[in-house]
Motif scaffolding. Sequence first.
Motif, PDB file in Angstrom:
ATOM      1  N   TYR A   4      82.737 100.093  -2.439  1.00 10.60           N
ATOM      2  CA  TYR A   4      81.044  99.542  -2.741  1.00 10.60           C
ATOM      3  C   TYR A   4      81.207  97.869  -2.463  1.00 10.60           C
ATOM      4  O   TYR A   4      80.580  98.000  -1.856  1.00 10.60           O
ATOM      5  N   LEU A  14      78.406 101.974 -11.620  1.00 11.20           N
ATOM      6  CA  LEU A  14      80.225 102.137 -12.245  1.00 11.20           C
ATOM      7  C   LEU A  14      80.329 101.202 -12.352  1.00 11.20           C
ATOM      8  O   LEU A  14      81.008 101.149 -13.861  1.00 11.20           O
ATOM      9  N   THR A  63      88.129 108.928  -8.055  1.00 12.11           N
ATOM     10  CA  THR A  63      87.973 108.103  -8.502  1.00 12.11           C
ATOM     11  C   THR A  63      86.775 106.466  -8.563  1.00 12.11           C
ATOM     12  O   THR A  63      86.646 106.065  -7.827  1.00 12.11           O
ATOM     13  N   ALA A  64      86.016 106.802  -9.537  1.00 11.64           N
ATOM     14  CA  ALA A  64      84.510 105.821  -9.539  1.00 11.64           C
ATOM     15  C   ALA A  64      85.659 103.996  -9.200  1.00 11.64           C
ATOM     16  O   ALA A  64      85.777 103.417  -8.720  1.00 11.64           O
ATOM     17  N   GLU A  65      86.862 103.731  -9.835  1.00  9.22           N
ATOM     18  CA  GLU A  65      87.665 102.903 -10.089  1.00  9.22           C
ATOM     19  C   GLU A  65      88.372 102.512  -8.577  1.00  9.22           C
ATOM     20  O   GLU A  65      87.818 101.546  -7.657  1.00  9.22           O
ATOM     21  N   ALA A  96      86.903 103.738  -5.793  1.00  8.87           N
ATOM     22  CA  ALA A  96      84.781 103.542  -5.291  1.00  8.87           C
ATOM     23  C   ALA A  96      84.621 102.404  -4.849  1.00  8.87           C
ATOM     24  O   ALA A  96      84.272 101.607  -4.051  1.00  8.87           O
ATOM     25  N   VAL A  97      84.990 102.189  -6.200  1.00  6.29           N
ATOM     26  CA  VAL A  97      84.147 100.531  -6.689  1.00  6.29           C
ATOM     27  C   VAL A  97      84.822  99.550  -5.301  1.00  6.29           C
ATOM     28  O   VAL A  97      84.034  98.338  -4.489  1.00  6.29           O
ATOM     29  N   GLN A 112      81.694 102.091 -16.472  1.00  6.40           N
ATOM     30  CA  GLN A 112      82.753 101.333 -16.836  1.00  6.40           C
ATOM     31  C   GLN A 112      82.507  99.648 -18.202  1.00  6.40           C
ATOM     32  O   GLN A 112      84.166  98.684 -18.620  1.00  6.40           O
ATOM     33  N   GLU A 171      84.032 108.131  -3.946  1.00  2.00           N
ATOM     34  CA  GLU A 171      83.354 108.536  -5.401  1.00  2.00           C
ATOM     35  C   GLU A 171      83.542 110.003  -5.966  1.00  2.00           C
ATOM     36  O   GLU A 171      83.813 110.458  -7.540  1.00  2.00           O
ATOM     37  N   THR A 227      81.002 106.250  -1.157  1.00  2.00           N
ATOM     38  CA  THR A 227      80.327 107.705  -1.791  1.00  2.00           C
ATOM     39  C   THR A 227      81.192 108.631  -1.685  1.00  2.00           C
ATOM     40  O   THR A 227      81.423 109.591  -2.899  1.00  2.00           O
TER      41      THR A 227
END
Length: 131
Positions: A69, A89, A61-63, A65-66, A93, A57, A54
């Motif tokens: 996760y 996420l 970046t979300a990328e 974080a994926v 994407q 993210e 978290t």
Amino acid sequence: RSIASQDSEWKENVAGSWQERHQKVREIRSKLAEMESAAVVQPLTVEQAWQRATWTEEVDTAEKAVPLYQEVLGLNRNHAAEQFALGRLQLFQGQLEGIHWIERAMSRDAEFRYSGCGLIAGFLQQQGKES
């Protein structure tokens, strides 16, 4: 009022919130660095891995974080908040697989039902699959 005075007023209004956000990001980055160092010595707990994902993210970046996760899911497949975050996420994407994770989170925890349905409906509408 002149544009210069409006500009100065705007700067004064946002300066405090920007400084607070900047300080929070610095603190999170510092905690992330500490967590990464600790992870070299000993595996992270589910809660620590969740926090790392978290925070990543939030400040990166979300990328990035994926996969973090996904690591949490490797530690606990029934982590509803993790399932929801990963699904969210993936939908952002453009990945259809995100629906699966959001549905799993909704089935495990009613807290995610309302926002989950909204995310799925928005994704399907964006994809041209409104039904």
